[in-house]
Design an enzyme around this catalytic site. Sequence first.
Site, PDB file in Angstrom:
ATOM      1  N   HIS A 143       0.767  -1.227   0.097  1.00 25.28           N
ATOM      2  CA  HIS A 143      -0.068   0.087   0.115  1.00 25.28           C
ATOM      3  C   HIS A 143       0.991   0.969  -0.012  1.00 25.28           C
ATOM      4  O   HIS A 143       2.052   1.007   0.173  1.00 25.28           O
ATOM      5  CB  HIS A 143      -0.888  -0.113   1.259  1.00 25.28           C
ATOM      6  CG  HIS A 143      -0.372   0.234   2.581  1.00 25.28           C
ATOM      7  ND1 HIS A 143       0.703  -0.906   3.176  1.00 25.28           N
ATOM      8  CD2 HIS A 143       0.017   1.508   3.323  1.00 25.28           C
ATOM      9  CE1 HIS A 143       0.927  -0.236   4.301  1.00 25.28           C
ATOM     10  NE2 HIS A 143       0.940   0.990   4.263  1.00 25.28           N
ATOM     11  N   ASP A 161       0.789   5.397   1.653  1.00 25.64           N
ATOM     12  CA  ASP A 161       0.043   5.736   2.677  1.00 25.64           C
ATOM     13  C   ASP A 161      -1.022   7.095   2.219  1.00 25.64           C
ATOM     14  O   ASP A 161      -0.434   7.596   1.269  1.00 25.64           O
ATOM     15  CB  ASP A 161       0.786   6.443   3.988  1.00 25.64           C
ATOM     16  CG  ASP A 161       1.597   5.152   4.718  1.00 25.64           C
ATOM     17  OD1 ASP A 161       1.045   3.925   4.392  1.00 25.64           O
ATOM     18  OD2 ASP A 161       2.565   5.458   5.528  1.00 25.64           O
ATOM     19  N   HIS A 171       4.828   0.132   0.081  1.00 22.16           N
ATOM     20  CA  HIS A 171       5.520  -0.600   0.883  1.00 22.16           C
ATOM     21  C   HIS A 171       4.533  -1.833   1.628  1.00 22.16           C
ATOM     22  O   HIS A 171       3.016  -1.536   1.410  1.00 22.16           O
ATOM     23  CB  HIS A 171       5.987   0.380   2.252  1.00 22.16           C
ATOM     24  CG  HIS A 171       5.154   1.341   2.858  1.00 22.16           C
ATOM     25  ND1 HIS A 171       4.321   2.211   2.290  1.00 22.16           N
ATOM     26  CD2 HIS A 171       4.467   1.334   4.184  1.00 22.16           C
ATOM     27  CE1 HIS A 171       3.673   3.007   2.848  1.00 22.16           C
ATOM     28  NE2 HIS A 171       3.466   2.272   3.980  1.00 22.16           N
ATOM     29  N   ARG A 182       6.322  -8.342  16.516  1.00 18.55           N
ATOM     30  CA  ARG A 182       7.016  -7.183  15.812  1.00 18.55           C
ATOM     31  C   ARG A 182       5.814  -6.076  16.429  1.00 18.55           C
ATOM     32  O   ARG A 182       4.713  -6.181  16.133  1.00 18.55           O
ATOM     33  CB  ARG A 182       7.377  -7.490  14.619  1.00 18.55           C
ATOM     34  CG  ARG A 182       7.720  -6.103  14.169  1.00 18.55           C
ATOM     35  CD  ARG A 182       8.181  -6.130  12.537  1.00 18.55           C
ATOM     36  NE  ARG A 182       8.621  -4.833  12.201  1.00 18.55           N
ATOM     37  CZ  ARG A 182       7.921  -3.978  11.312  1.00 18.55           C
ATOM     38  NH1 ARG A 182       6.637  -4.310  10.836  1.00 18.55           N
ATOM     39  NH2 ARG A 182       8.444  -2.571  10.638  1.00 18.55           N
TER      40      ARG A 182
HETATM   41  O1  LIG Z   1       4.837  -1.717  10.393  1.00 16.63           O
HETATM   42  C1  LIG Z   1       5.437  -1.307   9.572  1.00 16.63           C
HETATM   43  O2  LIG Z   1       6.612  -1.531   9.586  1.00 16.63           O
HETATM   44  C2  LIG Z   1       4.527  -0.370   8.533  1.00 16.63           C
HETATM   45  C3  LIG Z   1       3.521   0.145   9.041  1.00 16.63           C
HETATM   46  C4  LIG Z   1       2.658   0.942   7.909  1.00 16.63           C
HETATM   47  O3  LIG Z   1       2.880   1.050   6.760  1.00 16.63           O
HETATM   48  C5  LIG Z   1       1.585   1.840   8.064  1.00 16.63           C
HETATM   49  O4  LIG Z   1       1.119   1.887   9.438  1.00 16.63           O
HETATM   50  O5  LIG Z   1       1.114   2.415   7.214  1.00 16.63           O
HETATM   51 FE   LIG Z   2       1.999   2.396   5.591  1.00  9.40          FE
END
Ligand SMILES: O=C(O)CCC(=O)C(=O)O
Ligand SMILES: [Fe+2]
Length: 352
Positions: free
Chosen positions: A223, A225, A280, A290
């Site tokens: 996705h 952001d 990403h 994690r």
């Molecule tokens: O957890 C991650 O490394 C990515 C989080 C992410 O892409 C988001 O919260 O939009």
């Molecule tokens: Fe993100």
Amino acid sequence: MNSISDSYKNKPSHHHIVPLDFKNVHTVPDSHKWENVEPHTSGSVPSIDLCDPNAKSLIGEACEKWGVFYVTNHGVPTNLFKKVEQEAFRLFNLPTDQKLGALRLPDGVTGYGMPRTTTYGSKLLWAESFFMIGSPMEHATQLWPHQTDQQTTFCAVMEECQKEMKRSSGRVMELILESLGLNPEELTWVKPKDGCKEAQSVLSLNSYPVCPEPEKAMGLGPHTDTSLLTVLYQSGCTGLQVFRDGIGWIPVQPVPGALVVNAGDLLHVLSNGRFKNVLHRAVVNNEQHRISVAHVYGPPADVKISPLMKVAGDDDDDHDPPLFSPVTWKEYIYAKSVHYDKALEFIKVTAE
Ligand SMILES: O=C(O)CCC(=O)C(=O)O
Ligand SMILES: [Fe+2]
């Protein structure tokens, strides 16, 4: 009220779907199975010291080429993240029933639930999240009804984190605007004076529990952001990957003391397509739980974002014409929830 909370409220969503009881599943159920997940390759993302005298041009270059970079000397104390991480583990390790006490309501925005990006795919994610806008006290009392000390500590740490990450995001935003040849004062909400509307932000704690079959599941699917930028802290466990054309998925390893900045869709619009809105994803593993902490930063909900005049240009200079029509963060969040990765197409200016 016209705020970022309203934007999320209007969207059609699986927002309130109850996350899986991850601790009690020993295989990945069909609902969470992702097929043909592309493997990752190697590479490294640029890192920028915010105290470097050349930080401005380095950030401009990183936004143009990558849409993602690490920042160091960002001013957020490392021990604050240790506390945030501790509180996040405390929350996500609670028994499922207790977490469900703070479940996001169908028309709600904050609290416990699925990640924001759940709507973007047909398969569910190996992840759970907790969103905050301002004080999380209401949810803290739902999570720890009989422990006022725990409620107070959680809220104090999260409010401090929002304050520090907002300040740091604002600093990065100023450098980004300067790299485009603009004076940050021109956008009053970046450095608001008394009475001016401020930039808005959402703080999201993301949890990716240990997965028995990590190759069959996905923490967050690919996705971009919706924000201008997202500043991210990751616990000492790898998972975030960014996509580079012609190369593939590159892991963005956690680096002690560094934060990750992702350029979002609205920054792509603001820069008239010059800055990449980085694609990403977050993968899961079978060893470590994690945690990541994402500070999602955008304009006040009703401020129109359009390609900046000095970048897109007036008629009387030779810059490119504006590629996008003005859009508010609120309108864009809605468009994204309906059209997902095609949302930008809907605000593209079509040639006559
Ligand atoms: O957890 C991650 O490394 C990515 C989080 C992410 O892409 C988001 O919260 O939009
Ligand atoms: Fe993100």
